[in-house]
Write an enzyme that holds these catalytic residues in place. Structure first.
Site, PDB file in Angstrom:
ATOM      1  CG  ASP A   1      -2.014  -1.032   1.084  1.00 62.02           C
ATOM      2  OD1 ASP A   1      -1.707  -2.208   1.319  1.00 62.02           O
ATOM      3  OD2 ASP A   1      -3.143  -0.680   0.745  1.00 62.02           O
TER       4      ASP A   1
ATOM      5  N   GLY B   1       4.400   1.642  -0.982  1.00 58.75           N
ATOM      6  CA  GLY B   1       5.271   1.831  -2.138  1.00 58.75           C
ATOM      7  C   GLY B   1       4.542   1.824  -3.464  1.00 58.75           C
TER       8      GLY B   1
ATOM      9  N   GLY C   1       0.119   8.000   2.180  1.00 57.21           N
ATOM     10  CA  GLY C   1      -0.033   9.375   2.659  1.00 57.21           C
ATOM     11  C   GLY C   1      -0.951  10.196   1.781  1.00 57.21           C
TER      12      GLY C   1
ATOM     13  CE1 TYR D   1      -9.022  -4.605   6.169  1.00 59.90           C
ATOM     14  CE2 TYR D   1      -8.275  -5.555   4.112  1.00 59.90           C
ATOM     15  CZ  TYR D   1      -8.776  -5.710   5.382  1.00 59.90           C
ATOM     16  OH  TYR D   1      -9.030  -6.969   5.863  1.00 59.90           O
TER      17      TYR D   1
HETATM   18 CU   LIG Z   1      -7.406  -7.953   6.760  1.00 57.76          CU
END
Ligand SMILES: [Cu+2]
Length: 624
Positions: free
Chosen positions: A290, A292, A297, A374
């Site tokens: 997530d 790289g 950010g 997520y």
């Molecule tokens: Cu999970």
């Protein structure tokens, strides 16, 4: 432009000024896009020397028409390009995903006749209901994939404006999209399973039921205001002082953390994470880096008082840029506040009758980001007793697939016909430690009982086994819960009144490291996650645990490469890299939106102080 502290995040004016320098150097011809743009931090020597170092920005540029990729550093101080490195992406890795890739991939996929035919066969002719999800490709060996800048695309059905698409995965079908040629170059159509029908719209009263009315209000008030002070990016509280940083790639960073004017951490951040999924068949390639690949950010949330943070809050905005290099402000991205944290210490003495109780408090520095399905909150806590804690809060929506009637060995059924595959969330914390100065060393401390023997006739002896980790090769370590394994970061220059070196101890959580086979393509790319601890000699160029260019990197970059030289780490300026995070076996209770799951680690002073440093905390009220 007023002169910023060398560690302050880049400002909107600075991004524009740097962009002008790049444009004047001819680096921004159409269709060149910024895949990343941020502060190139000065090296530690320069910062600690107290002079004003060259103020620099770094940009990852990608020409979306040709795929040409370059890593550019510009000096704002000298108004010039300092370096330009042209990448060989199949060997070096690709630039991160662009914002516009999401929209482009949707158009490209939906225009492809083979993919459309596969969707039509599944009964989907109206593509306006289809949501496409571009997933970073990894690197698995076939040159027809790996030589391209590409993503793999899964899709979901969103039945209405408010429907939750993740509830309706279209399984067995993926489009492989070339992001330079703007075309689908391969469709994999391996099997068909019914698209799960049950609604997952957790904000629909028909799904969630009426809101409960039995929770009474809780108000947090600090009538005299908070106890911390924030001056620009400099934060201080109860003897703690630090500087706050923020970057489009790694999000929040903390700098020059000290306690009672004694340094503890020069820099701390979470510069990588990987979320590998454990389904070996159709979607074996599903693993997100997530940070790289997508830049956590950049996706930071704008926080709201009373929703995300309670109490007396100080916020800092974050400035990132769009892919044109134009600044974009995320208001209230960083939340700073103080929390009551229950009992600090307490005793009722049976001999002298004294009954004393003190309240613990912590300073919280946090932000939240959303990457696809997520959401992750990163919370740094600083306690009155010198403890530092990082807590990551994982929430949001599970990544779903279809659950076959005859079962699925790698997944949980979370709604009828809906599967959530077992996966890991493995974060890498980079802890540039400076416990009482730059010269530090690491000891691994295990505890164990001793067998019955002449010195231990009743078998009750408990000892610490202390192993000094002196070289990088020796400091690739795993946790061991059965031995209560911790890692002690000691000053090799300062001792306490017992003649022992002052230290902080890293308390890891026990849990598996990367579960992918060591010989797998994923393990090559996520080498950092194979161990819970790495220790390296400080090198300002060694910032990213999976390498500088993570997207489609063929492997070997980052920590495995950093430690190949096997440097001496005993009494040197060292950096600890700690892998942590859950192996997530999804539960039905994680659906349709997941209650926060927590993970993290703790750093505690160990002989850093001479005794409990909080005896001077006053009782909470006169009658206590
Ligand atoms: Cu999970």
């Amino acid at each position: 432009m007023s002169s910023p502290h060398p560690l302050d995040p880049a400002s909107a004016e600075e991004y524009l000024a740097g962009r002008d320098v790049m444009a004047a150097a001819g680096l921004l011809a159409e269709p060149v896009r910024f895949a990343y743009y941020g502060l190139e931090e000065p090296a530690k020597d320069e910062v600690l020397a107290g002079e004003a170092p060259d103020r620099r920005l770094r940009a990852y540029l990608v020409n979306t028409g040709t795929g040409e990729s370059s890593d550019v550093v510009v000096s704002l101080t000298h108004q010039k390009v300092v370096s330009t490195r042209t990448l060989d992406p199949p060997a070096d890795g690709q630039m991160p995903i662009l914002d516009s890739d999401f929209a482009r991939v949707d158009e490209i996929t939906k225009a492809d006749p083979d993919w459309r035919a596969a969707m039509a066969r599944r009964g989907y002719h109206d593509l306006s209901q289809v949501r496409t999800c571009p997933i970073t490709a990894g690197a698995f060996g076939p040159p027809e994939d790996d030589r391209r800048r590409m993503v793999r695309v899964l899709s979901f059905i969103q039945e209405g404006e408010h429907d939750l698409a993740w509830a309706h995965p279209v399984d067995g079908l993926a489009a492989y999209v070339d992001l330079v040629e703007n075309k689908v170059f391969k469709v994999t159509d391996e099997f068909e399973l019914p698209v799960p029908a049950e609604s997952g719209d957790y904000d629909d009263e028909a799904v969630r039921g009426p809101h409960r009315t039995t929770l009474k209000p809780i108000e947090i008030t600090q009538p005299e205001g908070p106890s911390f002070t924030l001056d620009g990016y400099a934060l201080s509280w109860q003897g703690w002082s630090m500087r706050i940083g923020f970057d489009a790639r790694e999000g929040l960073s903390l700098h020059q953390v000290s306690l009672q004017d004694r340094p503890v951490l020069y820099r701390a951040s979470i510069p990588e994470m990987v979320v590998p999924y454990g389904d070996p068949k159709f979607r074996h390639w599903q693993a997100y880096f997530d940070t790289g690949e997508y830049l956590v950010g950049k996706w930071a949330n704008a926080l709201e008082l009373g929703c995300d943070c309670l109490g007396e809050i100080a916020y800092l905005d974050a400035t990132v840029t769009d892919e044109g290099g134009q600044p974009r402000t995320i208001p209230n991205a960083i939340c700073i506040h103080e929390e009551d944290f229950g009992i600090l210490w307490k005793h009722t003495d049976i001999f002298n009758g004294s009954a004393q109780s003190r309240r613990q408090r912590r300073l919280v520095v946090s932000y939240f980001t959303t990457v696809g399905n997520y959401d992750y909150g990163f919370y740094w806590y600083f306690y009155l007793d010198g403890t530092i804690e990082l807590e990551v809060k994982a929430t949001g929506v599970l990544f779903t697939s279809a659950y076959p009637q005859d079962g699925h060995p790698y997944a949980t059924e979370v709604a009828p016909g809906l599967a959530a595959v077992i996966h890991q969330h493995l974060f890498s914390a980079r802890l540039d430690v400076s416990v009482d100065g730059r010269a530090n060393a690491v000891e691994e401390v295990d505890v164990s009982g001793l067998p019955i023997g002449p010195d231990n006739p009743y078998g009750n002896a408990i000892v610490q086994q202390v192993t000094r980790l002196t070289r990088e090769s020796q400091a690739r370590r795993r946790t061991d819960g059965s031995r209560g394994r911790t890692w002690r970061i000691i000053s090799t220059e300062r001792s306490n009144r017992f003649g022992r070196q002052t230290s902080y101890t890293l308390y890891p959580e026990a849990g598996p490291a990367l579960l992918a086979d060591p010989d797998s393509p994923l393990a090559a790319r996520a080498g950092f996650a194979a161990n819970h601890l790495w220790v390296t000699r400080y090198n300002p160029d060694q910032r990213w645990p999976a390498g500088d260019y993570v997207n489609q990197n063929p492997g070997g970059a980052g920590l495995p490469a950093f430690t190949a030289g096997d440097r001496d780490i005993d009494g040197e300026d060292i950096v600890l890299w700690h892998t942590f995070g859950p192996t997530h076996v999804p539960r039905p209770e994680d659906w349709p939106v997941m209650p926060v799951a927590r993970c993290g680690f703790v750093l505690k002073p160990t002989g850093f102080f001479e005794r409990n440093p909080t005896l001077d905390v006053a009782p909470p009220a006169d009658h206590c």
